[in-house]
Design a protein around this motif. Structure first.
Motif, PDB file in Angstrom:
ATOM      1  N   UNK A  87      53.186  90.557  15.671  1.00 50.31           N
ATOM      2  CA  UNK A  87      53.134  91.968  16.040  1.00 50.31           C
ATOM      3  C   UNK A  87      54.574  92.464  16.165  1.00 50.31           C
ATOM      4  N   UNK A  88      54.738  93.723  16.480  1.00 51.71           N
ATOM      5  CA  UNK A  88      56.085  94.269  16.450  1.00 51.71           C
ATOM      6  C   UNK A  88      56.925  93.888  17.650  1.00 51.71           C
ATOM      7  N   UNK A  89      56.312  93.861  18.815  1.00 51.54           N
ATOM      8  CA  UNK A  89      57.158  93.794  20.002  1.00 51.54           C
ATOM      9  C   UNK A  89      57.414  92.355  20.426  1.00 51.54           C
ATOM     10  N   UNK A  90      58.631  91.953  20.379  1.00 51.48           N
ATOM     11  CA  UNK A  90      59.042  90.634  20.848  1.00 51.48           C
ATOM     12  C   UNK A  90      60.309  90.825  21.649  1.00 51.48           C
ATOM     13  N   UNK A 138      60.171  83.093   8.279  1.00 53.75           N
ATOM     14  CA  UNK A 138      59.899  84.507   8.041  1.00 53.75           C
ATOM     15  C   UNK A 138      58.814  84.986   8.999  1.00 53.75           C
ATOM     16  N   UNK A 139      58.975  86.204   9.469  1.00 56.01           N
ATOM     17  CA  UNK A 139      57.934  86.813  10.285  1.00 56.01           C
ATOM     18  C   UNK A 139      57.377  87.991   9.503  1.00 56.01           C
ATOM     19  N   UNK A 140      56.075  87.997   9.323  1.00 55.04           N
ATOM     20  CA  UNK A 140      55.444  89.059   8.549  1.00 55.04           C
ATOM     21  C   UNK A 140      54.579  89.908   9.466  1.00 55.04           C
ATOM     22  N   UNK A 141      54.656  91.210   9.248  1.00 52.54           N
ATOM     23  CA  UNK A 141      53.862  92.153  10.026  1.00 52.54           C
ATOM     24  C   UNK A 141      53.008  92.964   9.065  1.00 52.54           C
ATOM     25  N   UNK A 142      51.713  92.994   9.320  1.00 54.49           N
ATOM     26  CA  UNK A 142      50.817  93.817   8.494  1.00 54.49           C
ATOM     27  C   UNK A 142      50.838  95.229   9.060  1.00 54.49           C
ATOM     28  N   UNK A 143      51.272  96.204   8.257  1.00 57.43           N
ATOM     29  CA  UNK A 143      51.341  97.577   8.772  1.00 57.43           C
ATOM     30  C   UNK A 143      49.964  98.014   9.264  1.00 57.43           C
ATOM     31  N   UNK A 144      49.912  98.647  10.410  1.00 52.60           N
ATOM     32  CA  UNK A 144      48.606  99.059  10.933  1.00 52.60           C
ATOM     33  C   UNK A 144      48.777 100.202  11.913  1.00 52.60           C
ATOM     34  N   UNK A 152      41.113  91.636  12.559  1.00 56.15           N
ATOM     35  CA  UNK A 152      40.297  90.428  12.521  1.00 56.15           C
ATOM     36  C   UNK A 152      41.086  89.343  11.788  1.00 56.15           C
ATOM     37  N   UNK A 153      40.927  88.097  12.242  1.00 57.92           N
ATOM     38  CA  UNK A 153      41.698  86.985  11.668  1.00 57.92           C
ATOM     39  C   UNK A 153      41.460  86.850  10.161  1.00 57.92           C
ATOM     40  N   UNK A 154      40.195  86.886   9.761  1.00 53.27           N
ATOM     41  CA  UNK A 154      39.892  86.755   8.331  1.00 53.27           C
ATOM     42  C   UNK A 154      40.462  87.937   7.548  1.00 53.27           C
ATOM     43  N   UNK A 155      40.504  89.109   8.172  1.00 55.31           N
ATOM     44  CA  UNK A 155      41.055  90.288   7.503  1.00 55.31           C
ATOM     45  C   UNK A 155      42.559  90.124   7.279  1.00 55.31           C
ATOM     46  N   UNK A 156      43.235  89.562   8.260  1.00 52.22           N
ATOM     47  CA  UNK A 156      44.677  89.332   8.116  1.00 52.22           C
ATOM     48  C   UNK A 156      44.940  88.316   7.007  1.00 52.22           C
ATOM     49  N   UNK A 157      44.162  87.247   6.994  1.00 50.53           N
ATOM     50  CA  UNK A 157      44.310  86.250   5.921  1.00 50.53           C
ATOM     51  C   UNK A 157      44.003  86.895   4.570  1.00 50.53           C
ATOM     52  N   UNK A 158      42.992  87.772   4.554  1.00 55.44           N
ATOM     53  CA  UNK A 158      42.618  88.453   3.303  1.00 55.44           C
ATOM     54  C   UNK A 158      43.792  89.267   2.751  1.00 55.44           C
ATOM     55  N   UNK A 159      44.443  90.031   3.600  1.00 60.24           N
ATOM     56  CA  UNK A 159      45.531  90.895   3.137  1.00 60.24           C
ATOM     57  C   UNK A 159      46.690  90.054   2.590  1.00 60.24           C
ATOM     58  N   UNK A 160      47.093  89.028   3.329  1.00 65.77           N
ATOM     59  CA  UNK A 160      48.240  88.241   2.865  1.00 65.77           C
ATOM     60  C   UNK A 160      47.878  87.426   1.621  1.00 65.77           C
TER      61      UNK A 160
END
Lengths: 257, 257
Positions: A87-90, A138-144, A152-160
């Motif tokens: 996610x964005x905030x770290x 690498x850290x990847x963030x799915x824009x949302x 959803x976990x499967x949705x994130x895997x689907x996009x990448x």
């Protein structure tokens, strides 16, 4: 070169997954996109589980071949490039790339024989820990939608996986290939990197720079710096040589003070 | 212009959906990507349904506002551009575009005020009929493993919505700024870097790691490594602190040899 075969060198690593259905959904998404290697790290869900089989919708071969590890380090120890979802905030900002950029980087990596990559996904409720993210190059963030950002976990895997297939099998319109193309030395693998970081920490303790009881994000910052550079095997040897020599010098006075 | 607001003019249309859970999964995927308009055409699933609410994971507002139509024609009657999802094999070949190309076309369309677009998804088991596809301007195909090509409905919506968000809201990182836009510390300038490399070389000489008369490309390799990471100002301070402490330790025995 683009080829579906490149996708065989990609691991999907799920850390601490709670719901067996999500593991099945991930297997389906992976197989749809031509990926085959699933790793589970310390799953909280029962596995194998009928709900996983059901949601996999026929991708049971991936579930049967799934590898299970206790620690993330072990799951990625043979990987030359590791990307974690974030996610964005770290507390400590780390370079974030988007899935399209990630796919370009991974495709570039996969074009080298013997290179293996991992995509690491965190828990349904709280993602990856900082320590886990610090094992990733690498850290990847799915824009949302910032107001509704938990995929959803499967949705994130689907996009990448989709972006990766686009990059490896063709049809991508993104010409960006930000990383060097013709490296002459193999990149350090996960194990070599961890041994380096252990050696670095030990040395910093010996020279009184680092106090593990008051770490001040020191090792996190150093990890971020070195992982960003993506050291190759020769560079890691060189850095470890410097550390060994530093330890020796710290233990033996030079008399030039 | 790129804006999340453009996404309000996008309809997701599900034709003949069988499983209420899938309707919920679609709502979640839509809301994650910032879409809000859901239309159901002749659903075969019971709707509303608790399973839909559950799988929506909090996107119940989209479910409550969902519109239901008997015929696809009515669902898309106010849309200026309609895209239907399609598998590859059709009796009458039709130009197929990929999700990335689709997003570009839709974004172009959405930039015109009063234009509205629809993305139409078919039944879980057999997609859209030829008659339904012939109501669409564009046919989009999600690239997938030809031996395992049936995506979950929510996964298909996720991929297209993701591409649309990427096109309408833009990339999370600027390609010109490879380490992300939210870096909290300025990058080290050339002078700071040169002072660091001088300090590094001097320290390596003091610990007997580096012999300037026989340099073996050492400093060149270290430069390549650190410059690749592009250190920020705080990181350079940290590295120089380590060097200072290394020099101090090398000059003063710790007695632990």
């Amino acid at each position: 070169m683009t080829s579906p075969a490149l996708l065989n060198a990609v691991k999907i690593v799920l850390v601490g997954t709670s719901h067996p259905g999500n593991i099945g959904g991930v297997a389906r998404a992976m197989k749809n996109m031509g990926l085959s290697q699933l790793c589970l790290v310390a799953p909280r869900a029962q596995f194998p589980h009928p709900e996983a089989d059901l949601r996999s919708s026929g991708a049971t071969d991936l579930l049967e071949q799934a590898q299970i590890f206790e620690r993330l380090e072990d799951a990625i120890s043979d990987c030359t490039l590791v990307a974690g979802t974030s996610a964005r905030s770290r507390n400590l900002p780390w370079p974030l790339i988007n899935p399209n950029q990630l796919a370009g980087r991974l495709h570039e990596e996969l074009r080298h024989q013997q290179h293996r990559v991992a995509l690491v996904f965190g828990r349904e409720d709280r993602g990856l820990s900082n320590e886990e993210l610090h094992l990733c190059h690498l850290h990847v963030h799915i824009p949302c939608n910032p107001d509704f950002s938990s995929l959803n976990l499967a949705a994130a895997v689907q996009v990448l996986s989709y972006e990766l297939r686009m990059a490896c099998v063709g049809q991508t319109t993104d010409p960006e290939q930000p990383f060097g193309t013709e490296w002459d030395v193999p990149f350090a693998d996960g194990k070599a990197l961890e041994l380096f970081f252990e050696h670095l920490e030990q040395t910093l303790i010996e020279i009184d720079f680092h106090n593990p009881d008051n770490p001040r994000q020191l090792m996190s910052r150093l990890r971020r710096l070195y992982l960003r550079a993506r050291p190759d095997a020769m560079e890691i040897n060189m850095l470890r040589g410097i550390l060994t020599q530093t330890q020796k010098a710290a233990r033996t006075p030079h008399g030039n003070n």
